[in-house]
Each structure stands twice: as C-alpha cells, then as structure tokens.
Design an enzyme around this catalytic site. Structure first.
Site, PDB file in Angstrom:
ATOM      1  N   VAL A  32       0.842  -1.205   0.000  1.00 19.62           N
ATOM      2  CA  VAL A  32       0.000   0.000   0.000  1.00 19.62           C
ATOM      3  C   VAL A  32       0.871   1.247   0.000  1.00 19.62           C
ATOM      4  CG1 VAL A  32      -1.662   1.342   1.360  1.00 19.62           C
ATOM      5  CG2 VAL A  32      -1.963  -1.128   1.094  1.00 19.62           C
ATOM      6  N   GLU A 108      18.041   8.437  31.003  1.00 21.30           N
ATOM      7  CA  GLU A 108      17.748   7.929  29.661  1.00 21.30           C
ATOM      8  C   GLU A 108      18.973   7.161  29.161  1.00 21.30           C
ATOM      9  OE1 GLU A 108      17.083  11.297  27.153  1.00 21.30           O
ATOM     10  OE2 GLU A 108      18.932  12.290  27.758  1.00 21.30           O
ATOM     11  N   LYS A 110      22.303   5.950  27.148  1.00 18.23           N
ATOM     12  CA  LYS A 110      23.441   6.579  26.464  1.00 18.23           C
ATOM     13  C   LYS A 110      23.704   5.738  25.225  1.00 18.23           C
ATOM     14  CE  LYS A 110      28.121   8.347  27.041  1.00 18.23           C
ATOM     15  NZ  LYS A 110      28.609   7.826  25.748  1.00 18.23           N
ATOM     16  N   ASP A 112      25.191   4.410  21.690  1.00 16.90           N
ATOM     17  CA  ASP A 112      26.540   4.262  21.140  1.00 16.90           C
ATOM     18  C   ASP A 112      26.464   4.518  19.639  1.00 16.90           C
ATOM     19  OD1 ASP A 112      29.212   3.811  21.120  1.00 16.90           O
ATOM     20  OD2 ASP A 112      29.098   1.641  21.315  1.00 16.90           O
ATOM     21  N   TYR A 217      18.238  13.247  22.396  1.00 13.78           N
ATOM     22  CA  TYR A 217      18.529  13.205  23.834  1.00 13.78           C
ATOM     23  C   TYR A 217      18.510  14.587  24.481  1.00 13.78           C
ATOM     24  CZ  TYR A 217      23.336  14.285  22.240  1.00 13.78           C
ATOM     25  OH  TYR A 217      24.441  14.836  21.648  1.00 13.78           O
ATOM     26  N   LYS A 280      20.531  13.358  34.207  1.00 17.22           N
ATOM     27  CA  LYS A 280      20.509  14.821  34.152  1.00 17.22           C
ATOM     28  C   LYS A 280      19.600  15.366  35.246  1.00 17.22           C
ATOM     29  CE  LYS A 280      20.961  14.803  29.102  1.00 17.22           C
ATOM     30  NZ  LYS A 280      20.297  15.111  27.819  1.00 17.22           N
ATOM     31  N   LYS A 304      28.411   4.742  33.024  1.00 16.97           N
ATOM     32  CA  LYS A 304      28.767   3.751  32.011  1.00 16.97           C
ATOM     33  C   LYS A 304      28.441   2.332  32.481  1.00 16.97           C
ATOM     34  CE  LYS A 304      30.594   4.920  28.700  1.00 16.97           C
ATOM     35  NZ  LYS A 304      31.934   5.397  28.324  1.00 16.97           N
ATOM     36  N   CYS A 398      64.859 -11.733  17.040  1.00 17.27           N
ATOM     37  CA  CYS A 398      63.814 -10.930  16.405  1.00 17.27           C
ATOM     38  C   CYS A 398      63.017 -11.806  15.443  1.00 17.27           C
ATOM     39  CB  CYS A 398      64.433  -9.750  15.669  1.00 17.27           C
ATOM     40  SG  CYS A 398      63.237  -8.803  14.703  1.00 17.27           S
ATOM     41  N   CYS A 401      63.961 -10.082  11.593  1.00 18.85           N
ATOM     42  CA  CYS A 401      65.302 -10.081  11.006  1.00 18.85           C
ATOM     43  C   CYS A 401      66.215 -11.157  11.582  1.00 18.85           C
ATOM     44  CB  CYS A 401      65.957  -8.714  11.173  1.00 18.85           C
ATOM     45  SG  CYS A 401      66.404  -8.312  12.890  1.00 18.85           S
ATOM     46  N   CYS A 414      64.636  -5.315  19.535  1.00 14.45           N
ATOM     47  CA  CYS A 414      65.510  -5.516  18.394  1.00 14.45           C
ATOM     48  C   CYS A 414      66.223  -4.198  18.142  1.00 14.45           C
ATOM     49  CB  CYS A 414      64.700  -5.918  17.155  1.00 14.45           C
ATOM     50  SG  CYS A 414      65.709  -5.987  15.662  1.00 14.45           S
ATOM     51  N   CYS A 419      66.313  -3.709  10.411  1.00 14.81           N
ATOM     52  CA  CYS A 419      65.261  -4.723  10.522  1.00 14.81           C
ATOM     53  C   CYS A 419      64.046  -4.258   9.718  1.00 14.81           C
ATOM     54  CB  CYS A 419      64.878  -4.925  11.991  1.00 14.81           C
ATOM     55  SG  CYS A 419      63.444  -5.993  12.222  1.00 14.81           S
TER      56      CYS A 419
END
Length: 653
Positions: A32, A108, A110, A112, A217, A280, A304, A398, A401, A414, A419
C-alpha cells in the site's frame, strides 16, 4: 491526482512513515505504501512547482558532494563526565546536591552512535551538523534528510536545536556487513563506526541505503518554557521524534541505581547499542544555575555500563616489532563477539605478564573489552586445562630479522635499525612533524618506496633521484620533485630534531632537546653519568641512548654528515617571569597551535613536558581540556587558562 489529493497523499505517507520508523508499529503494508508513494512521485514529476518540502520523495539521496563544509552550532555541544560504579555515582550526587539539594533526575539511555545537531527554523529542517569539536562541525544536511526518523518539518515554529545520536540497529548492522563481505568490501568494526561512516558519505544515496535511526537526547538553543527536562523531552517526542526504549524520573540514588540496573539487564534486548545511562538534573532552572566546568555540564553525568567479559581460547601468541624495536606479544584468540565487536586479538602487555599469569597456548581465558580500549586477557581459567596447553618460550631472536634481542627483563628489543619491521615505522617517524617534518613522506609513500625495494633504511631516502621515483607506479614528476625538495629542506634542521628523529626508545621531544642543549653532536660520546646529570634524564633513558648508539653509531654518523643538523645555540637566559624554570603542561585547543605556544614558553625559560605529575608547576588549558586537566585538579597543580597565561606574560612586559 489533483493538488488537494496530492497534499493528502503526502500527509498519509508521512503518517505511515511515522508509525513505521518512529513508533515501530506499522499501520499499513509495504504494498500500500509503495503504491501511494509512486502515485505521489508521478504527480511531482508532472507538477514540479507543487512539490512539498515534507514529501517523502525529498528524502531520497541523489547528491554527491565534493566534501563537507563547516558550520557552527547555535550553542555548544558538551561532552559528559563519566562514572563507572555506584561509588562514582554517589560522589557525583554529593557534589551535585551541594549546588542544589531540591532536585530530581531524568535518566535515559546513552546511545553508542554518532552525535548530531538538527536546526529547525519556522518548522523546517534547515541544517544538520555533526558534533565536531562541540562548537563547529560538518554540515551534512542533505545526507540527514534521508533518515526517515528525522522529520523534515515539525509543528514547532521557533528556532530550535534538537540534539541526538544517529545509530544503526544491530540487525541492520549485520545486514550491511554481510552485503559488504559479498562485494569484497571491508566490514565495519561495530555499529557506531558504521553509523558515523554512513553519515559522512559524499554520495547521499549510500546514506539513504543504510537505514540510520535518529534518537533525540536533548535540545540546544530554544525558546521552550518547560520547567522540567522530562516535560521538554515529551514535547520533543510529540513533534515526531523517536522515544527511547526506557527513561525515568528519579528522586535519589536508590531510584537511579534501580533504573540503571534495569537498563543494563535489558541492554542486549534493545535494538540499538547502549554503553551506559545518562543522568541529568530534571529541573531546568537548576541546570542553568549549576552551569558548566571547562569541559562538562555540572548537571549531567554518564553512568557507564560495566566492561563486557567473555571466555575464549588462546590460539597462539604472535610478536610485533615497533619502530623503536620493542617486541610486543599479542594474543590471537578464537573470534568472540563482545558487545557487537568481533574480537580476535588481545593485548598481553609484555613478556613478564605472560609469565606472571602463566598464560599458555590453548588456555581458556577471560578477555575484557571496555569501550574503545584494546581487549585484554584478565584471567586464565587454569581449572579448565585439559593437558594440551603449551607453555610459551621467551623469544631470543627478532621474529623478523633474526638478530639477537636485547633482554631488559620486562622489554625485549631488536636494536637492528635495518630490521624490515623497524624500517617502515622508523622512516615514518623520522619524517613526522615533531622530527624532520618531511612533507610528502607519509605512511603510504614510505610503504610504496619500501615495497618497491627503493629504500631499505633511512639512509636510502637521500639516495633517491628523480629517475628512480619516476620509474615507480603512481609517482609523477610534480609529486616526485616535491618529495626530493622536501628531503633537501630537511637538511640543516635543529639538532634536537635530529636526535628525536632517530626513534631512540624512551627519548622523546623533551629529552631530545635536553640532550641537544647539553651535548649537541657530542651526545653519541656522552657517558651515562653525564646524561643522568641532565634534568629529566633518568638511568633507563641514558641506558637506552647508550645501547642505541652502540648498535647504530655508523648510521648516526652517516645521517649527521648528510643532514648537517645545526649545533644548538646557547639560549640567552630568560629574564625573570612566572614561567622561568617551571615545568608546564599544555592541554586543549588554543588560539595558536600548541607548538607555537610551547616555543613561546620555552623562550621564557619554561620546560614544557607532556604529562602531569606532582612536579608539574602549571597546566595551561584551552577548549576541550582533557584528562591532563582533570589529573592536575586532583593533584592540586595550578591550572591557568590561555588568557590567564597571557595576562601573566604581559604583566612582566
């Protein structure tokens, strides 16, 4: 279809879109919608003067930009202070209650994603600007008009900034990556990167194809009269914007903590990625009274979510060789999805860490990923061992080398400047801005020259000729001449830049200046006790210089002959001023480049260093001052704004 029918059709299509993209509650079928959409499109093709700005056809990306121009936000977009646990939340609340105890809080998610600022004037979307540095961002209005959860027109007629996060839902992220894999394109690392990358496409058709979602936000400049943030946000949602999956008004610590725990528990079930909860102060008048610090609002904090831990299997340990020769062990683990990111590598820090934790090949291990931090192994599940685990042997040579590694206990190095693993990174560093600042010798050019066999060491740069460069793919005459001119211009550099360009372990810009001023070209013959006697040079640094010179003396002398670096002039002693003989750290954006300010302070006799400690005398900060400012405040180090610094200098005359 006549004009009135067209207007009603546009209104109905926008209603369908609102229920589909904002309410997640479709009220019609795709069939539709598509039929009506094409009827509207047909009318518009025959009546271009009648096209309404809010018509859904105006969302289709059809513009390829040359690039994005800059635009200023009407009011600054701030970053938030972070807290990571209940103790951190309690400390923030205690601090906030001291400013005003008669308050409540609005909580609220956060999100990402990528921050975005929308500016509406007279009810129309006029500008969409990325966060940028908080004051100026990139103008991406054409791309943003393709995001169907952003209304092109709203009922609010006064000028208003509506801020939010642009995200890609998890299922859409998987779809995009599957499509990119099939077409041979690199996949996105996580939904946040995908959202940010999609927003900044020069071809808005690509943005339109990505199904981005805008989640508001807050607001910036506005004429709203609500007394509570919760009321203000309900009004914003009523204008046609998407609501968060969970929000709440809380009175105290217990209620905030309860909402946080609920949100954290449900985060996996939400369509979008979350990395915490924003808290907040709900009373807008209190927000205004509380104001801002140098970098954060005092009335808001980001709580967090805990770092995510997963169990996986350690498959092997590989070795990486850096530009300074330090060999770093890296764990290769069974691919594991952690919070939307497939982790295949984890840091092992150093070889002592492997021994201390008794990490073995085929061990079951717990890896931790927190935000953008590189995943790390935090625990070995020794009780899960089955007998096929293999102890890791500390390397002696190493991996690139084959030369013998210098064993410093914690570090293996090293020392061979030739190298292969060191060459590319050491040349890139050699040419970088704090070193010889060789314009046109970036990482891609260095790699191209090395892979073509034209350069095998830093010395080979100065054997390049126009004929050699023109024989390579991608090197045209102008580009080649410019590179040769840049190499020529590097000659006669300050001696400290020459020392810094060598890439000696533990020796950065400050130590290079110290060694240059004290020894000049004689630094290669300086004794350990002479170097240690220099301010800021410790035993480990002196040992590193001695080792480097011992292995690379011939190369250093050849480079010195080619470059003819200028012996340091004896700087006239600065007259008395507040910064003379003081240790100073710079942080944040200022009116001049930090290099210029650094040079000015050094002329005044200051020692400009990179890190803050108890021995630091001043931290001078500009806009968006970061962790250095915070550390200085916690240590009680004197902090001066750029203006305060200049005022002190002017007072001296």
């Amino acid at each position: 279809m006549n004009l009135e029918q067209y207007k009603k059709a546009v209104e109905l299509l926008n209603l369908y879109s609102y229920h589909y993209y904002v309410q997640d509650n479709p009220i019609t079928t795709d069939e539709v919608y598509d039929k009506l959409y094409h009827e509207v499109l047909e009318y518009e093709e025959n009546h271009e003067d009648d096209i309404l700005k809010e018509s859904p056809t105006q969302r289709v990306g059809d513009v390829i930009s040359d690039g994005f121009s800059k635009a200023s936000h009407l009011s600054r977009m701030w970053s938030l202070e972070d807290v990571f646990d209940a103790d951190g939340l309690q400390k923030w609340l205690t601090k906030t209650y001291k400013l005003d105890s008669n308050i409540s809080f609005y909580c609220e998610p956060k999100y990402d994603g990528a921050s975005l600022n929308l500016i509406y004037e007279n009810g129309e979307l006029t500008q969409a600007i990325t966060r940028g540095d908080g004051e100026v961002g990139e103008l991406i209005t054409q791309n943003v008009k393709t995001i169907r959860s952003i209304p092109l027109t709203i009922a609010h007629k006064d000028k208003i900034e509506i801020r939010g996060e642009v995200v890609i839902y998890k299922d859409e992220f998987e779809r995009i990556n599957e499509a990119r894999l099939k077409s041979g394109e690199a996949v996105f690392a996580n939904p946040r990167n995908a959202a940010a990358g999609s927003l900044r496409q020069l071809d808005s058709k690509i943005t339109a194809s990505r199904n981005l979602v805008f989640l508001p936000y807050g607001v910036g400049e506005n004429s709203l009269e609500h007394k509570l943030l919760s009321q203000r946000m309900e009004y914003i949602y009523s204008l046609g914007f998407k609501k968060p999956p969970l929000s709440a008004t809380c009175r105290d610590f217990d209620e905030i903590e309860a909402v946080y725990q609920e949100m954290n528990k449900k985060r996996e079930s939400y369509a979008m990625m979350l990395d915490g909860m924003v808290i907040k102060v709900n009373e807008i008048a209190a927000q205004i009274d509380m104001g801002y610090t140098v970098k954060n609002p005092r009335f808001s904090v980001a709580y967090k979510f805990p770092a995510v831990e997963k169990i996986t299997t350690l498959k092997e340990i590989i070795l990486q060789v850096g530009r300074s020769g330090v060999v770093t062990p890296v764990a290769i683990v069974k691919p594991t999805n952690i919070d939307g990111v497939v982790v295949e590598r984890a840091t092992l820090h150093n070889f002592d860490e492997i021994q201390r934790k008794d990490i073995r090949i085929n061990d079951k291990v717990i890896i931790l990923r927190s935000g953008d931090v590189i995943p790390k192994i935090i625990k070995v599940l020794t009780h899960e061992r089955k007998g096929n685990e293999v102890e890791y042997e500390r390397p002696k040579n190493c991996p690139v080398c084959g030369s013998e590694l210098l064993d410093e206990g914690v570090l293996l190095k090293c020392q061979n400047l030739k190298c292969e693993a060191r060459v590319i990174n050491s040349i890139i560093y050699f040419a970088s801005k704090p070193c010889l600042n060789i314009d046109g010798l970036g990482s891609k050019i260095v790699e191209a020259l090395f892979n073509a066999g034209v350069i095998q060491s830093v010395l080979d740069l100065f054997d390049l000729t126009l004929e050699k460069l023109l024989a390579l793919d991608g090197f045209k005459e102008k580009k080649s001449r410019n590179l040769l001119n840049s190499l020529q211009n590097a000659k006669g550099c300050d001696y400290w830049r020459f020392i810094n360009s060598l890439g000696i372990e533990h020796i950065g810009e400050v130590a290079s200046k110290t060694l240059s001023e004290r020894f000049g070209s004689g630094f290669i013959d300086a004794a350990k006790d002479e170097m240690v006697a220099c301010d800021g040079v410790g035993e480990e640094m002196a040992e590193s210089v001695l080792e480097f010179v011992r292995v690379n003396r011939e190369t250093i002398l050849k480079l010195q002959t080619i470059l003819k670096p200028l012996e340091p002039k004896k700087r006239e002693e600065a007259k008395e001023n507040p910064f003379k003989a003081k240790s100073v750290v710079l942080t944040g954006s200022m009116s001049q480049s930090r290099d210029e300010i650094k040079e000015m302070l050094e002329e005044l006799g200051a020692k400009v260093v990179s890190s803050v400690s108890k021995k630091t005398d001043f931290v001078i900060y500009g806009e968006d001052a970061g962790s250095k400012y915070d550390k200085a405040m916690s240590l009680g180090v004197a902090c001066l704004s750029e203006k305060e610094m200049r005022d002190k200098i002017e007072q001296v005359g």
